[in-house]
Design a protein around this motif. Structure first.
Motif, PDB file in Angstrom:
ATOM      1  N   GLU A 156      -8.830 -36.106   3.177  1.00  0.00           N
ATOM      2  CA  GLU A 156      -7.688 -36.811   3.747  1.00  0.00           C
ATOM      3  C   GLU A 156      -7.132 -37.856   2.780  1.00  0.00           C
ATOM      4  N   GLY A 157      -7.987 -38.405   1.935  1.00  0.00           N
ATOM      5  CA  GLY A 157      -7.518 -39.391   0.976  1.00  0.00           C
ATOM      6  C   GLY A 157      -6.889 -38.797  -0.272  1.00  0.00           C
ATOM      7  N   ARG A 158      -7.007 -37.470  -0.444  1.00  0.00           N
ATOM      8  CA  ARG A 158      -6.562 -36.855  -1.695  1.00  0.00           C
ATOM      9  C   ARG A 158      -5.486 -35.792  -1.544  1.00  0.00           C
ATOM     10  N   TRP A 159      -5.344 -35.205  -0.352  1.00  0.00           N
ATOM     11  CA  TRP A 159      -4.528 -34.004  -0.263  1.00  0.00           C
ATOM     12  C   TRP A 159      -3.067 -34.246  -0.629  1.00  0.00           C
ATOM     13  N   LEU A 160      -2.515 -35.391  -0.242  1.00  0.00           N
ATOM     14  CA  LEU A 160      -1.112 -35.632  -0.540  1.00  0.00           C
ATOM     15  C   LEU A 160      -0.898 -35.836  -2.034  1.00  0.00           C
ATOM     16  N   ARG A 161      -1.769 -36.623  -2.681  1.00  0.00           N
ATOM     17  CA  ARG A 161      -1.653 -36.805  -4.134  1.00  0.00           C
ATOM     18  C   ARG A 161      -1.810 -35.473  -4.862  1.00  0.00           C
ATOM     19  N   THR A 162      -2.723 -34.643  -4.365  1.00  0.00           N
ATOM     20  CA  THR A 162      -2.930 -33.333  -4.968  1.00  0.00           C
ATOM     21  C   THR A 162      -1.679 -32.474  -4.845  1.00  0.00           C
ATOM     22  N   PHE A 163      -1.063 -32.499  -3.680  1.00  0.00           N
ATOM     23  CA  PHE A 163       0.140 -31.702  -3.483  1.00  0.00           C
ATOM     24  C   PHE A 163       1.262 -32.182  -4.397  1.00  0.00           C
ATOM     25  N   LEU A 164       1.415 -33.492  -4.540  1.00  0.00           N
ATOM     26  CA  LEU A 164       2.472 -34.016  -5.403  1.00  0.00           C
ATOM     27  C   LEU A 164       2.231 -33.626  -6.862  1.00  0.00           C
ATOM     28  N   LEU A 165       0.965 -33.659  -7.296  1.00  0.00           N
ATOM     29  CA  LEU A 165       0.657 -33.218  -8.656  1.00  0.00           C
ATOM     30  C   LEU A 165       0.952 -31.731  -8.811  1.00  0.00           C
ATOM     31  N   ARG A 166       0.572 -30.956  -7.824  1.00  0.00           N
ATOM     32  CA  ARG A 166       0.847 -29.513  -7.871  1.00  0.00           C
ATOM     33  C   ARG A 166       2.344 -29.245  -7.906  1.00  0.00           C
ATOM     34  N   LEU A 167       3.102 -30.013  -7.122  1.00  0.00           N
ATOM     35  CA  LEU A 167       4.551 -29.853  -7.110  1.00  0.00           C
ATOM     36  C   LEU A 167       5.139 -30.199  -8.473  1.00  0.00           C
ATOM     37  N   GLY A 168       4.670 -31.299  -9.070  1.00  0.00           N
ATOM     38  CA  GLY A 168       5.164 -31.680 -10.382  1.00  0.00           C
ATOM     39  C   GLY A 168       4.842 -30.639 -11.445  1.00  0.00           C
ATOM     40  N   LEU A 169       3.616 -30.100 -11.402  1.00  0.00           N
ATOM     41  CA  LEU A 169       3.258 -29.052 -12.355  1.00  0.00           C
ATOM     42  C   LEU A 169       4.104 -27.797 -12.140  1.00  0.00           C
ATOM     43  N   TRP A 212      -5.637 -26.262 -13.607  1.00  0.00           N
ATOM     44  CA  TRP A 212      -6.778 -26.673 -12.793  1.00  0.00           C
ATOM     45  C   TRP A 212      -6.690 -28.134 -12.368  1.00  0.00           C
ATOM     46  N   ALA A 213      -5.716 -28.865 -12.845  1.00  0.00           N
ATOM     47  CA  ALA A 213      -5.665 -30.307 -12.565  1.00  0.00           C
ATOM     48  C   ALA A 213      -5.567 -30.630 -11.077  1.00  0.00           C
ATOM     49  N   PRO A 214      -4.701 -29.954 -10.282  1.00  0.00           N
ATOM     50  CA  PRO A 214      -4.661 -30.284  -8.845  1.00  0.00           C
ATOM     51  C   PRO A 214      -5.996 -30.038  -8.143  1.00  0.00           C
ATOM     52  N   LEU A 215      -6.675 -28.947  -8.478  1.00  0.00           N
ATOM     53  CA  LEU A 215      -7.965 -28.661  -7.845  1.00  0.00           C
ATOM     54  C   LEU A 215      -9.005 -29.696  -8.265  1.00  0.00           C
ATOM     55  N   ARG A 216      -8.959 -30.107  -9.503  1.00  0.00           N
ATOM     56  CA  ARG A 216      -9.874 -31.150  -9.976  1.00  0.00           C
ATOM     57  C   ARG A 216      -9.650 -32.454  -9.230  1.00  0.00           C
ATOM     58  N   MET A 217      -8.396 -32.814  -9.012  1.00  0.00           N
ATOM     59  CA  MET A 217      -8.092 -34.027  -8.266  1.00  0.00           C
ATOM     60  C   MET A 217      -8.559 -33.911  -6.820  1.00  0.00           C
ATOM     61  N   LEU A 218      -8.320 -32.754  -6.196  1.00  0.00           N
ATOM     62  CA  LEU A 218      -8.694 -32.561  -4.798  1.00  0.00           C
ATOM     63  C   LEU A 218     -10.202 -32.609  -4.598  1.00  0.00           C
ATOM     64  N   ASP A 239     -10.408 -37.081  -9.359  1.00  0.00           N
ATOM     65  CA  ASP A 239      -9.900 -37.596 -10.623  1.00  0.00           C
ATOM     66  C   ASP A 239      -8.479 -38.135 -10.471  1.00  0.00           C
ATOM     67  N   SER A 240      -8.145 -39.089 -11.299  1.00  0.00           N
ATOM     68  CA  SER A 240      -6.759 -39.540 -11.391  1.00  0.00           C
ATOM     69  C   SER A 240      -5.925 -38.454 -12.065  1.00  0.00           C
ATOM     70  N   VAL A 241      -4.608 -38.608 -12.030  1.00  0.00           N
ATOM     71  CA  VAL A 241      -3.738 -37.607 -12.650  1.00  0.00           C
ATOM     72  C   VAL A 241      -4.052 -37.444 -14.142  1.00  0.00           C
TER      73      VAL A 241
END
Length: 246
Positions: A99-112, A136-142, A146-148
């Motif tokens: 719950e603390g990571r999914w939105l940041r992960t989605f935004l990173l995935r969207l940017g990529l 693999w960066a979004p999965l690593r963050m999720l 990890d930070s971006v």
């Protein structure tokens, strides 16, 4: 003589095994995917949009957004916790971590995705390089929090060392997905009444014809298998990175 590293093609079978860990949950997600896929033509009808392939794609993506943004990553985080119980995603607290990571992960995935799309428009190669090095960066963050910058660095360093076997497995996954699309398209051509070859079936036909509901259910199951297989492949890559080179 140095022994060649084993193939990662076993991740395809491991993806099926992951689906079988929670069969009812995965069936529910496949049914959800079917319903959300049918939301696309419903939105087209509600908006009064005329026949247009770009409009179909836009509304289709909008309909599937909750699945791609939340529900599939949630399953991925749960399976990772059960399999690895990593300190960054422990089995006892995976839900809070997700719950603390999914939105940041989605935004990173969207940017990529935007960067990859622009790269593909620029003579194809830049988009392929971005996807290969940083995919693999979004999965690593999720999964590991990890930070971006850290997630991007990890993905780049891991793929710089291990890209041949990873790319081989990803291409195998894409081949299976492509074969499914070919078979589904062939079957739909024979089940549906004649339609405009340039525009395809209309929104009302896609909403009402049972063939679309069936193939959207199968497509949802295929998407879940791809996600689980990529998780299995990520675990293999993570283990390879943690193992010192001989």
């Amino acid at each position: 003589m140095r022994t060649p590293a084993p193939s990662h093609l076993g991740a395809l079978g491991e993806g099926l095994a992951l689906l079988r860990r929670h069969p009812l949950l995965c069936l529910g997600l496949a049914l959800l995917a079917m319903g959300l896929s049918q939301l696309g033509p419903a939105l087209e009808l509600a908006a009064g949009a005329g026949p247009s392939l770009p409009v179909q794609a836009l509304f289709g993506l909008a309909g599937l957004l909750p699945l791609e943004m939340y529900f599939i990553p949630r399953l991925t985080a749960r399976l990772d916790a059960e399999l690895r119980n990593h300190p960054a995603n422990p089995v006892a607290a995976w839900h809070d971590a997700f719950e603390g990571r999914w939105l940041r992960t989605f935004l990173l995935r969207l940017g990529l995705s935007v960067a990859i799309g622009l790269g593909l428009l620029c003579f194809l190669l830049p988009g392929i390089l971005i996807l290969t090095l940083f995919g693999w960066a979004p999965l690593r963050m999720l999964l590991r929090g990890d930070s971006v910058p850290a997630a991007l660095r990890w993905s780049q360093a891991a793929m710089a060392r291990h890209w041949p076997r990873v790319v081989q497995a990803v291409l195998a996954l894409l081949l299976v997905a492509l074969l499914y699309q070919i078979v589904a398209g062939w079957a739909l051509d024979r089940l549906l009444p004649p339609t405009d070859p340039d525009l395809g079936p209309g929104a009302l036909l896609r909403l009402k014809h049972p063939a679309f509901w069936i193939f959207n259910l199968l497509g949802g199951a295929m998407n879940l298998w791809l996600s689980c297989s990529l998780l299995a492949l990520y675990h293999r890559l993570e283990a390879a990175v943690a193992t010192p080179a001989a």
